[in-house]
Design a protein around this motif. Structure first.
Motif, PDB file in Angstrom:
ATOM      1  N   TYR A  29       1.992  -9.509  -8.346  1.00  0.00           N
ATOM      2  CA  TYR A  29       1.705  -8.538  -7.451  1.00  0.00           C
ATOM      3  C   TYR A  29       1.663  -7.268  -7.263  1.00  0.00           C
ATOM      4  O   TYR A  29       2.096  -6.675  -8.034  1.00  0.00           O
ATOM      5  CB  TYR A  29       2.905  -8.492  -6.476  1.00  0.00           C
ATOM      6  CG  TYR A  29       3.432 -10.022  -5.963  1.00  0.00           C
ATOM      7  CD1 TYR A  29       2.828 -11.325  -6.108  1.00  0.00           C
ATOM      8  CD2 TYR A  29       4.138  -9.658  -4.881  1.00  0.00           C
ATOM      9  CE1 TYR A  29       2.506 -11.872  -5.582  1.00  0.00           C
ATOM     10  CE2 TYR A  29       4.519 -11.627  -4.033  1.00  0.00           C
ATOM     11  CZ  TYR A  29       3.476 -12.706  -4.577  1.00  0.00           C
ATOM     12  OH  TYR A  29       3.266 -13.530  -3.957  1.00  0.00           O
ATOM     13  N   GLY A  30       0.691  -6.284  -6.808  1.00  0.00           N
ATOM     14  CA  GLY A  30       0.681  -5.275  -6.517  1.00  0.00           C
ATOM     15  C   GLY A  30      -0.522  -4.706  -7.739  1.00  0.00           C
ATOM     16  O   GLY A  30      -0.991  -3.514  -7.942  1.00  0.00           O
ATOM     17  N   ARG A 109      -5.579  -4.942  -4.355  1.00  0.00           N
ATOM     18  CA  ARG A 109      -4.171  -5.036  -4.758  1.00  0.00           C
ATOM     19  C   ARG A 109      -3.835  -6.258  -4.837  1.00  0.00           C
ATOM     20  O   ARG A 109      -4.344  -7.083  -3.240  1.00  0.00           O
ATOM     21  CB  ARG A 109      -3.238  -3.440  -4.541  1.00  0.00           C
ATOM     22  CG  ARG A 109      -4.224  -2.909  -4.701  1.00  0.00           C
ATOM     23  CD  ARG A 109      -3.640  -2.644  -6.873  1.00  0.00           C
ATOM     24  NE  ARG A 109      -3.699  -0.813  -7.383  1.00  0.00           N
ATOM     25  CZ  ARG A 109      -3.944  -1.069  -8.805  1.00  0.00           C
ATOM     26  NH1 ARG A 109      -3.906  -1.962  -9.151  1.00  0.00           N
ATOM     27  NH2 ARG A 109      -4.270  -0.014  -9.271  1.00  0.00           N
TER      28      ARG A 109
END
Length: 135
Positions: A29-30, A109
């Motif tokens: 994540y990210g 992202r």
């Protein structure tokens, strides 16, 4: 019995990173979507949903296994009744599937990831995630 123990051993050894697969997906994540491409290869398809792109990886693998089965037989020979149980091996096949979905926002992202499937089909994906994310 030996076959079952060997199968359990293989599943346990391979399963170590299979059970970490969801943790490794969440760890992305990210990160840029290229991280997922590095771990999983190019996706099989993608879909645009509400400003996000959902990338989909899917795999299916057939496997075969042997089951021990029995059949009871009854009958008469003249006036004498008999019964017997016959034991035999039966070859069967199965299908293991795996699907991974990773959503990326408009900046590329990763914002969400999920997986669904069996150990045999997810094995390659889990190993790739372990190599790249390593949790």
């Amino acid at each position: 019995m030996k076959k079952i123990l060997m199968l359990l051993l293989v599943v346990c050894l391979n399963g170590c990173y299979i059970f970490k697969m969801d943790d490794n997906l969440r760890a992305m994540y990210g990160q840029p979507i290229e991280t997922a491409f590095q771990a999983l290869g190019l996706p099989d398809s993608s879909v645009n949903v509400r400003g996000m792109t959902v990338y989909i990886w899917s795999r299916a693998q057939t496997y075969s296994y042997t089951t021990n089965e029995s059949a009871d037989m009854f009958g008469n020979v003249g006036m004498t009744r008999f019964s017997s149980t016959m034991f035999y091996d039966r070859r069967r096949t199965g299908l293991s599937t795996c699907k991974i979905k990773i959503a990326a926002n408009q900046w590329g992202r990763i914002v969400h990831a999920e997986s669904d499937g069996g150990i045999l089909a997810c094995d390659t994906y889990a190993a790739g995630l372990q190599n790249v994310v390593g949790r």
